[in-house]
Write a protein that holds these residues in place. Structure first.
Motif, PDB file in Angstrom:
ATOM      1  N   UNK A  75       8.116  -8.613   2.675  1.00 36.12           N
ATOM      2  CA  UNK A  75       7.087  -7.271   2.233  1.00 36.12           C
ATOM      3  C   UNK A  75       7.664  -6.090   1.451  1.00 36.12           C
ATOM      4  N   UNK A  76       7.165  -5.582   0.826  1.00 36.37           N
ATOM      5  CA  UNK A  76       7.149  -4.666  -0.052  1.00 36.37           C
ATOM      6  C   UNK A  76       7.199  -3.488   0.469  1.00 36.37           C
ATOM      7  N   UNK A  77       7.525  -2.369  -0.011  1.00 34.94           N
ATOM      8  CA  UNK A  77       7.333  -0.849   0.542  1.00 34.94           C
ATOM      9  C   UNK A  77       6.140  -0.365   0.455  1.00 34.94           C
ATOM     10  N   UNK A  78       5.779  -0.912  -0.317  1.00 33.63           N
ATOM     11  CA  UNK A  78       4.992  -0.417  -0.547  1.00 33.63           C
ATOM     12  C   UNK A  78       3.852  -1.135   0.358  1.00 33.63           C
ATOM     13  N   UNK A  79       3.263  -2.184   0.844  1.00 29.06           N
ATOM     14  CA  UNK A  79       2.902  -3.126   1.454  1.00 29.06           C
ATOM     15  C   UNK A  79       3.286  -2.708   3.256  1.00 29.06           C
ATOM     16  N   UNK A  80       4.495  -1.919   3.241  1.00 27.40           N
ATOM     17  CA  UNK A  80       4.646  -2.334   4.327  1.00 27.40           C
ATOM     18  C   UNK A  80       3.852  -0.236   5.038  1.00 27.40           C
ATOM     19  N   UNK A  81       4.574   0.559   3.483  1.00 26.66           N
ATOM     20  CA  UNK A  81       3.551   1.527   3.320  1.00 26.66           C
ATOM     21  C   UNK A  81       2.310   1.688   3.927  1.00 26.66           C
ATOM     22  N   UNK A  82       1.110   1.005   3.319  1.00 28.77           N
ATOM     23  CA  UNK A  82      -0.411   0.525   3.761  1.00 28.77           C
ATOM     24  C   UNK A  82      -0.390   0.114   4.677  1.00 28.77           C
ATOM     25  N   UNK A 108       1.319  14.819   4.513  1.00 28.01           N
ATOM     26  CA  UNK A 108       1.912  14.242   4.799  1.00 28.01           C
ATOM     27  C   UNK A 108       2.138  12.634   4.458  1.00 28.01           C
ATOM     28  N   UNK A 109       1.601  11.753   4.924  1.00 28.59           N
ATOM     29  CA  UNK A 109       1.657  10.862   4.367  1.00 28.59           C
ATOM     30  C   UNK A 109       2.682  10.983   2.646  1.00 28.59           C
ATOM     31  N   UNK A 110       1.795  11.933   1.244  1.00 30.02           N
ATOM     32  CA  UNK A 110       2.428  12.081   0.533  1.00 30.02           C
ATOM     33  C   UNK A 110       4.089  12.562   0.903  1.00 30.02           C
ATOM     34  N   UNK A 111       4.574  13.228   1.673  1.00 29.65           N
ATOM     35  CA  UNK A 111       5.764  13.692   1.383  1.00 29.65           C
ATOM     36  C   UNK A 111       6.304  12.686   2.325  1.00 29.65           C
ATOM     37  N   UNK A 154      10.397   7.036   1.959  1.00 27.42           N
ATOM     38  CA  UNK A 154       9.648   5.564   2.433  1.00 27.42           C
ATOM     39  C   UNK A 154      11.101   4.768   2.807  1.00 27.42           C
ATOM     40  N   UNK A 155      11.620   4.512   2.586  1.00 29.21           N
ATOM     41  CA  UNK A 155      12.817   3.478   1.682  1.00 29.21           C
ATOM     42  C   UNK A 155      13.828   3.936   3.425  1.00 29.21           C
ATOM     43  N   UNK A 156      14.207   4.821   3.278  1.00 33.54           N
ATOM     44  CA  UNK A 156      14.983   5.545   4.484  1.00 33.54           C
ATOM     45  C   UNK A 156      14.164   5.397   5.870  1.00 33.54           C
ATOM     46  N   UNK A 157      13.271   5.925   6.181  1.00 33.97           N
ATOM     47  CA  UNK A 157      12.233   5.730   7.300  1.00 33.97           C
ATOM     48  C   UNK A 157      11.542   4.850   7.304  1.00 33.97           C
ATOM     49  N   UNK A 158      11.463   4.167   7.156  1.00 33.41           N
ATOM     50  CA  UNK A 158      10.758   2.612   7.075  1.00 33.41           C
ATOM     51  C   UNK A 158      10.846   1.812   8.857  1.00 33.41           C
ATOM     52  N   UNK A 159      11.678   1.954   9.486  1.00 29.65           N
ATOM     53  CA  UNK A 159      11.677   1.193  10.229  1.00 29.65           C
ATOM     54  C   UNK A 159      10.774   1.365  11.529  1.00 29.65           C
ATOM     55  N   UNK A 160      11.264   3.122  11.578  1.00 30.12           N
ATOM     56  CA  UNK A 160      10.757   4.325  12.615  1.00 30.12           C
ATOM     57  C   UNK A 160      10.086   5.213  12.069  1.00 30.12           C
ATOM     58  N   UNK A 161       9.084   5.248  11.276  1.00 32.29           N
ATOM     59  CA  UNK A 161       8.340   6.154   9.813  1.00 32.29           C
ATOM     60  C   UNK A 161       7.761   7.836  10.889  1.00 32.29           C
ATOM     61  N   UNK A 162       7.039   7.151  12.660  1.00 30.88           N
ATOM     62  CA  UNK A 162       6.333   7.914  13.356  1.00 30.88           C
ATOM     63  C   UNK A 162       7.027   9.695  13.531  1.00 30.88           C
ATOM     64  N   UNK A 163       8.047   9.870  13.455  1.00 33.25           N
ATOM     65  CA  UNK A 163       9.175  11.075  14.213  1.00 33.25           C
ATOM     66  C   UNK A 163       9.550  11.755  12.977  1.00 33.25           C
TER      67      UNK A 163
END
Length: 158
Positions: free
Chosen positions: A1-8, A39-42, A47-56
């Protein structure tokens, strides 16, 4: 899955929860939507660094932006095209009372209460999200709850 797909996928799954938290932090639907968008734009560049656990990370951005916005807006006047002709009535529902009570708190206290009791974070997680010490979380929660109790609104004990 691409970064963009993961973010979406993250946005689709968590947007509602983020909006609720942002609403409790701001007290306004429009400001909450703006806050979540910022917040999402920032979060995107990281995203690459936080993709595993973005909530915090996203929650920290939400709370910091809410406090920043309050600081820049607090001295501005609020203009309206008409003055209410009837006295303001007591809230008819608990959610309205909660919103009014949260709106009366200073931004940091509001953020601590929302994260601790609405988002159900621990003191350590709340401190991390806000970038403050655990002791500050405890004192802000204590002061906020005392203020809410004084106004007859809090039934939560720390």
């Amino acid at each position: 899955m691409s970064e963009r797909d993961a973010f979406e996928q993250y946005v689709a799954a968590r947007r509602g929860a983020l909006l609720r938290t942002a609403y409790l932090l701001t007290g306004s639907h429009q400001d909450a939507e703006d806050l979540v968008q910022v917040a999402l734009v920032k979060a995107v560049p990281h995203w690459k660094r936080i993709a595993d656990h973005p909530e915090p990370y996203v929650r920290k951005i939400l709370t910091r932006e809410a406090v920043s916005r309050w600081r820049t807006r607090r001295w501005r006047e609020v203009h309206t095209d008409r003055v209410p002709e009837t006295p303001v009535e007591e809230p008819a529902d608990d959610r309205l009372a909660l919103r009014q009570a949260l709106a009366a708190l200073p931004p940091r206290q509001r953020a601590v209460i929302v994260l601790r009791y609405y988002e159900d974070l621990t003191e350590v997680e709340t401190a991390r999200a806000l970038g403050i010490s655990v002791g500050t979380v405890k004192s802000q929660a204590r002061d906020a709850l005392a203020r809410l109790r004084t106004d007859g609104l809090a039934t939560v004990s720390p």
